[in-house]
Enzyme design. Structure first.
Site, PDB file in Angstrom:
ATOM      1  CE  LYS A   1      12.993  13.008  97.244  1.00 51.70           C
ATOM      2  NZ  LYS A   1      11.915  12.905  97.939  1.00 51.70           N
TER       3      LYS A   1
ATOM      4  CE1 TYR B   1      41.130   8.548 116.625  1.00 53.04           C
ATOM      5  CE2 TYR B   1      39.814   7.934 115.071  1.00 53.04           C
ATOM      6  CZ  TYR B   1      40.683   8.784 115.018  1.00 53.04           C
ATOM      7  OH  TYR B   1      41.134   9.500 114.384  1.00 53.04           O
TER       8      TYR B   1
END
Ligand SMILES: *Cc1c(COP(=O)(O)O)cnc(C)c1O
Length: 343
Positions: free
Chosen positions: A35, A239
């Site tokens: 999956k 940042y």
């Protein structure tokens, strides 16, 4: 490297992990859980390697994943483990998929696995409901464990006991319960087949070093120092100025960020630059991260995963699990190269 980063998938390692888990599961069959693009490793490549190494079936979550597998594997058994969404029954029928049933209303024309909730508290129906489903098209009985990876095995043992009791009511129906952790840690959970995902990719279901369990990581992820510079004392990186240099510090900018799957919280985790372990400094941004450098030059290879850098380490750093690390990596060809090797 023709792009900003390169993912390498080692199918030889995947096959060896399948062989390792088959030995752990025997005499039960091993079913490969592929999956979510095989946990970020590539659905079709991973499925092919798993089948070659002896997986008895492929397990997915959506009918569309099953349909994609069917196009490449005309004979494989393919099981959709979660309930079908509205409209997916037709896809499942035309692709010849087997489906897990979480309520007693059985769709027509599909081979069914009755999914019983033995304590996961998620998908699955009660035993009483399961017993009302006509047996004609029932080809499996399944449940899922909530705590197979836990050091405290009390709850897992209760679930296994409950499932054994349920299985007695479904004599002759193949039963499957174990995930990777249970296959390795709970021999009594093996029944007729096990459904292994994470271990096949060389990730530890227990979050520790996969080598301890005889597993080899399948995915590696490399980039390079695109720009090297020295940050002056008092200067900062990125940042929020989350890293402020106490002394002149050489750093390298690496063109991979959280949009590629290198999560923002990975400041401080280690990667390998030109053979040495180096720390990620400053906040990771969308398209770049910064590493502390010694003498390494621009162009030096930066290994974000692989070469001894484990997904388990990054996961611990984030308070996440290794599954989240590999499923989060973007293999978008507009940003990264993907290479398959067979070692
Ligand atoms: C994902 C999944 C598995 C595989 O679990 P791993 O921990 O990756 O081995 C097995 N069964 C079900 C129902 C799942 O959803």
């Amino acid at each position: 490297m023709s792009r900003r980063s390169e993912l390498t998938i080692d199918l030889g390692a995947l096959r060896r992990n399948v062989t390792r888990m088959r030995a752990a599961a025997a005499p039960a069959e091993l079913w490969a859980v592929v999956k979510a693009d095989a946990y970020g490793h590539g659905l079709i490549d991973a499925a092919r390697a798993a089948l070659e190494a002896g997986a008895g079936a492929l397990c997915v979550v959506t009918a569309q994943e099953g349909e994609a597998l069917r196009r490449s594997f005309s004979d494989a058994r393919i099981l959709v483990m979660a309930p079908l969404a509205t409209g997916e029954e037709a896809i499942a029928r035309s692709a010849g998929l087997e489906v897990a049933l979480s309520s007693p209303v059985a769709p027509e024309g599909l081979a069914l696995h009755l999914k019983v909730d033995t304590g996961m508290g998620r998908w699955g129906m009660s035993v009483e409901e399961a017993e009302t489903v006509p047996r004609k098209r029932v080809v499996g009985l399944m449940s899922h464990l909530a705590t197979a990876d836990d050091d405290d095995s009390t709850y897992a043992r209760q679930q296994i006991a409950r499932f054994s009791e349920v299985a007695r009511h479904f004599d002759g129906v193949p039963a499957h319960l174990a995930n990777s952790a249970a296959t390795l840690g709970h021999p009594e959970a093996r029944f007729d087949a096990v459904r292994c995902g994470v271990a096949l990719y060389g990730l530890s279901p227990f979050g520790d070093d996969p080598a301890k369990h005889g597993l080899e990581p399948v995915l590696s992820w490399r980039s390079y120092v695109a720009l090297a510079k020295t940050v002056a004392a008092g200067g900062s990186v990125g940042y929020g100025r989350r890293f402020v240099a106490e002394r002149p510090t050489r750093v390298g900018v690496v063109p991979v960020g959280y949009a590629d799957g290198f999560r923002r919280g990975l400041m401080g985790t280690e990667v390998v630059v030109g053979g040495s372990r180096r720390q990620v400094v400053g906040a990771v941004s969308m398209d770049a991260l910064v590493v502390e450098l010694d003498e390494e030059e621009e162009g030096a290879t930066v290994t974000l995963l692989g070469d001894g850098v484990l997904a388990e380490e990054h996961a611990r750093h984030l308070g996440a699990i290794n599954y989240e690390i590999t499923t989060g990596i973007s293999s978008d060809p507009l940003r990264a190269d993907r290479k398959v090797v067979d070692g």
